[in-house]
Structures are given as C-alpha cells and as structure tokens.
Design a protein around this motif. Sequence first.
Motif, PDB file in Angstrom:
ATOM      1  N   ILE A  20     -12.245  -2.978   9.219  1.00 37.80           N
ATOM      2  CA  ILE A  20     -12.144  -1.496   8.821  1.00 37.80           C
ATOM      3  C   ILE A  20     -10.953  -0.500   8.915  1.00 37.80           C
ATOM      4  CG2 ILE A  20     -13.005  -0.468  10.965  1.00 37.80           C
ATOM      5  CD1 ILE A  20     -15.123   1.139   9.319  1.00 37.80           C
ATOM      6  N   HIS A  33     -16.706   5.382   5.840  1.00 34.73           N
ATOM      7  CA  HIS A  33     -18.010   4.930   6.151  1.00 34.73           C
ATOM      8  C   HIS A  33     -18.502   5.407   7.492  1.00 34.73           C
ATOM      9  CE1 HIS A  33     -17.370   1.561   3.559  1.00 34.73           C
ATOM     10  NE2 HIS A  33     -15.676   1.535   3.932  1.00 34.73           N
ATOM     11  N   ARG A  34     -19.908   5.495   7.171  1.00 32.74           N
ATOM     12  CA  ARG A  34     -21.007   6.074   8.179  1.00 32.74           C
ATOM     13  C   ARG A  34     -21.119   4.929   9.319  1.00 32.74           C
ATOM     14  NH1 ARG A  34     -26.161   7.620   5.737  1.00 32.74           N
ATOM     15  NH2 ARG A  34     -24.506   8.711   4.354  1.00 32.74           N
ATOM     16  N   LEU A  39     -18.591  -3.343   6.754  1.00 31.06           N
ATOM     17  CA  LEU A  39     -17.352  -4.118   6.047  1.00 31.06           C
ATOM     18  C   LEU A  39     -17.466  -5.391   6.708  1.00 31.06           C
ATOM     19  CD1 LEU A  39     -14.762  -1.269   5.644  1.00 31.06           C
ATOM     20  CD2 LEU A  39     -15.511  -2.768   4.028  1.00 31.06           C
ATOM     21  N   SER A 100     -22.883   6.203  -1.968  1.00 33.24           N
ATOM     22  CA  SER A 100     -21.721   6.001  -0.964  1.00 33.24           C
ATOM     23  C   SER A 100     -21.140   4.836  -0.777  1.00 33.24           C
ATOM     24  CB  SER A 100     -22.320   6.316   0.235  1.00 33.24           C
ATOM     25  OG  SER A 100     -23.281   5.407   0.830  1.00 33.24           O
ATOM     26  N   ARG A 101     -20.105   4.482  -0.346  1.00 34.34           N
ATOM     27  CA  ARG A 101     -19.409   3.126   0.290  1.00 34.34           C
ATOM     28  C   ARG A 101     -20.313   2.357   0.779  1.00 34.34           C
ATOM     29  NH1 ARG A 101     -13.443   3.066  -0.365  1.00 34.34           N
ATOM     30  NH2 ARG A 101     -12.839   4.806  -1.435  1.00 34.34           N
ATOM     31  N   ASP A 102     -20.822   2.995   1.805  1.00 36.82           N
ATOM     32  CA  ASP A 102     -21.877   2.143   2.809  1.00 36.82           C
ATOM     33  C   ASP A 102     -23.024   1.604   1.878  1.00 36.82           C
ATOM     34  OD1 ASP A 102     -20.390   3.117   4.861  1.00 36.82           O
ATOM     35  OD2 ASP A 102     -22.166   3.849   5.879  1.00 36.82           O
TER      36      ASP A 102
END
Length: 198
Positions: A20, A33-34, A39, A100-102
């Motif tokens: 990360i 990221h939450r 990742l 979202s990226r998540d």
Amino acid sequence: MLRIEVAGIHDLPGAYRTCILTAADGQDATALHRDPDLLGHVYVGPYLARGLGTQLVIVDEAGHAGYLVSTDDTASFEAWTESAWWPALRRRYPRPGDGSRDARLIEHIHAPPLTPAAIAAEYPAHLHIDLLERVRGTGLGRLLMVRLLAELTARGVAGVHLGVSAENDNAVGFYDHLGFREIAREPGGSLMGLRLAR
Ligand SMILES: CC(C)(COP(=O)(O)OP(=O)(O)OC[C@H]1O[C@@H](n2cnc3c(N)ncnc32)[C@H](O)[C@@H]1OP(=O)(O)O)[C@@H](O)C(=O)NCCC(=O)NCCS
C-alpha cells in the motif's frame, strides 16, 4: 544491515504494508483506500501463501523494505488462486458496486482478469516488485530481478511478464532498462515481457 531473504509467512504484514505504501505509481496509496488490506490480498498474499521458494524480501534495521513476488507458471497460479485464495475473500468482501478503488479491488477478487493464453504460453512467469523509498535507487531492484531471472532460467521457464501503470514512468524505465518490452496494452497501462534463454 540489509539483507535479501526468501520470504516466509511472517513477511505477510510487512509486505502488505509495502504494497500500500507504493501502490500509487510508486507513492503511498494509504489515503486512497478505506480497507488497507485489499491491495495486499490481490498483489502479495497469494504469492506468499503459495510459496514455492521464489518470493524474495528486503529487510533492514527498520524492518521490511521491499519484495519481489512471482510465480513461474501463471496458468497454474491462476488455477490455484481460484480454488484456494479467492473463495474466502469473496465471502469476506461482497461486491459493493460503488466506483471506489476498494470496490475495484473487490471486483478483482470476484472476477480476477485471466492472463491471455498466448501471453501465458510465451511468458509463463509473472512478478510484482515494490521497494520502499528508503532503499530505492541503490541497485537492489536489479539484484532482486537478476536473482529471480536466474532462478526462472534454471527452471527452464520461457519468459516472464508483468503489468505496469502508464503513469509509472520510473517503473517503466526500470523494466525497459532491464530488457522488458511492451507486449500488450491494458486499461491504464501495459504488460511488459522478457524472453529467457533456454
Ligand atoms: C521500480 C523499482 C523496483 C526499481 O528498483 P530500484 O532499486 O530503484 O532500481 P535499481 O537501483 O536496482 O536500478 C537498476 C538499474 O535500472 C536503472 N533504472 C532505474 N530506474 C530507471 C528509470 N526510471 N529509467 C531508466 N533506468 C532506470 C538504474 O539506473 C540501474 O541501472 P544499472 O544497474 O545498469 O546501473 C523501485 O524503484 C520501486 O520499487 N519503485 C516503487 C514501486 C514501483 O513502482 N514498483 C513497480 C510497480 S509495476
């Protein structure tokens, strides 16, 4: 004190952290990221969990400082992740459906993109390399790659590929310098490959 070691399961926390801390085209992606583990679940965990002796880490006085994770056979790796790695994560992370990226990583967990057969045949191995800033630019990236490429060559592997973001000029320059060439375009980046002597 700085050492390159074959990774063990104890390297999971450090390698997830490095993942990360380098995931925004080489920069820290923590704020993006939450869930900080996603990742690592995608790009690090399955390689360390499966093992097979080719996972390398760099450690120094401050702890974990980088990794090179890989598989010598992408097709069998993808089959293994399908049966042994993704199922538990699919139960943990239901598809959220936002942009979202998540959410994109969770989508990857549910529908991992499979490597095209032609690329897996010509370049069966693949890798991910990430070093923390404090150890970059001193030859360690090359050292890790040379060690892996020698091992793959000794195993008779025909070639190796990797994915890289179009925005990550530093990594593209590094791979190009080591002889990798673009072999396919992907959304947001490309696959680069290197044939190995047999
Ligand atoms: C990309 C990365 C692995 C390179 O490792 P490194 O330890 O910094 O690179 P090295 O010092 O080993 O460099 C090896 C060689 O590549 C050359 N090189 C490195 N970056 C280069 C670049 N951007 N362009 C051209 N050559 C480059 C070096 O000059 C060196 O040449 P030499 O060995 O012939 O003298 C490292 O910088 C990193 O982890 N970056 C952040 C995470 C990342 O982006 N990972 C890749 C994701 S796809």
